[in-house]
Structure formats: C-alpha cells, structure tokens
Design a protein around this motif. Structure first.
Motif, PDB file in Angstrom:
ATOM      1  N   ASP A   5       0.815  -1.207   0.000  1.00 46.06           N
ATOM      2  CA  ASP A   5       0.000   0.000   0.000  1.00 46.06           C
ATOM      3  C   ASP A   5       0.856   1.267   0.000  1.00 46.06           C
ATOM      4  O   ASP A   5       0.359   2.348  -0.260  1.00 46.06           O
ATOM      5  N   ARG A   6       2.132   1.134   0.261  1.00 54.38           N
ATOM      6  CA  ARG A   6       3.016   2.305   0.352  1.00 54.38           C
ATOM      7  C   ARG A   6       3.417   2.805  -1.036  1.00 54.38           C
ATOM      8  O   ARG A   6       3.653   2.020  -1.947  1.00 54.38           O
ATOM      9  N   CYS A   7       3.521   4.098  -1.147  1.00 55.05           N
ATOM     10  CA  CYS A   7       4.001   4.730  -2.379  1.00 55.05           C
ATOM     11  C   CYS A   7       5.487   4.408  -2.535  1.00 55.05           C
ATOM     12  O   CYS A   7       6.266   4.565  -1.597  1.00 55.05           O
ATOM     13  N   SER A   8       5.875   3.963  -3.722  1.00 59.34           N
ATOM     14  CA  SER A   8       7.284   3.628  -3.951  1.00 59.34           C
ATOM     15  C   SER A   8       8.167   4.874  -4.013  1.00 59.34           C
ATOM     16  O   SER A   8       9.379   4.784  -3.860  1.00 59.34           O
ATOM     17  N   CYS A  10       7.537   7.974  -2.090  1.00 60.45           N
ATOM     18  CA  CYS A  10       7.685   8.698  -0.822  1.00 60.45           C
ATOM     19  C   CYS A  10       7.576   7.808   0.411  1.00 60.45           C
ATOM     20  O   CYS A  10       7.916   8.225   1.504  1.00 60.45           O
ATOM     21  N   THR A  12       4.891   6.671   1.952  1.00 58.70           N
ATOM     22  CA  THR A  12       3.694   6.818   2.790  1.00 58.70           C
ATOM     23  C   THR A  12       2.523   6.052   2.179  1.00 58.70           C
ATOM     24  O   THR A  12       2.528   5.697   1.005  1.00 58.70           O
ATOM     25  N   SER A  13       1.513   5.826   3.021  1.00 53.12           N
ATOM     26  CA  SER A  13       0.294   5.135   2.580  1.00 53.12           C
ATOM     27  C   SER A  13      -0.873   6.105   2.586  1.00 53.12           C
ATOM     28  O   SER A  13      -0.887   7.084   3.335  1.00 53.12           O
ATOM     29  N   ARG A  14      -1.853   5.826   1.750  1.00 58.28           N
ATOM     30  CA  ARG A  14      -3.036   6.687   1.653  1.00 58.28           C
ATOM     31  C   ARG A  14      -3.699   6.877   3.020  1.00 58.28           C
ATOM     32  O   ARG A  14      -4.093   7.963   3.376  1.00 58.28           O
TER      33      ARG A  14
END
Length: 80
Positions: A5-8, A10, A12-14
């Motif tokens: 679910d984490r952004c590759s 940054c 962080t997750s939504r």
C-alpha cells in the motif's frame, strides 16, 4: 500487505494522509554518500561507457585502486 500500500516514491500510505493530512512535512535531507557520488558523476573526467559510481569501504577502495594501477582495465576489442 502494508508495504504494498506504500508509495514507492515517498514511502507513505493513503490511510496515513486520510488520518492526518499534515502528518508529514517535506524537508531536505542530504546523504553524504549520495552527495559524493553526485559530485564525482559531475566531474569532467572522461569515463568509459557503462561506468557508474559506487561507494566502497575505505580499505576495499584502496585495494581496488592499487589493483587497477597494477592491472589497468583493457578496452574491449571491436567485432568485425
């Protein structure tokens, strides 16, 4: 599952932004290793094709430097 679910970009997750839109603050962070790699990459010294900048522990870098002085890399021979 959480890592998917984490952004590759940054990390962080939504859901983190949904919980608190101000939970993170962007700041500059300088890595000395990355800085040294970038400075060497910008050097005007001619480099063979395929050359990249890697970081080595000091003792290993000294060993590699000496090895290259004793046995310089050979240019590949052209075909045909």
């Amino acid at each position: 599952m959480e890592n998917a679910d984490r952004c590759s970009m940054c990390g962080t997750s939504r859901w983190q932004w949904d919980e608190d839109p101000y939970a993170f603050e962007p700041l500059f962070d300088t890595c000395i290793g990355c800085q040294k790699k970038e400075l060497l990459s910008q050097d005007d010294t001619p480099k063979p094709a395929g050359t990249s900048v890697r970081l080595f522990p000091k003792a290993e870098a000294e060993r590699l430097r000496l090895e290259r002085e004793l046995h310089p890399p050979q240019r590949p021979k052209r075909r045909g």
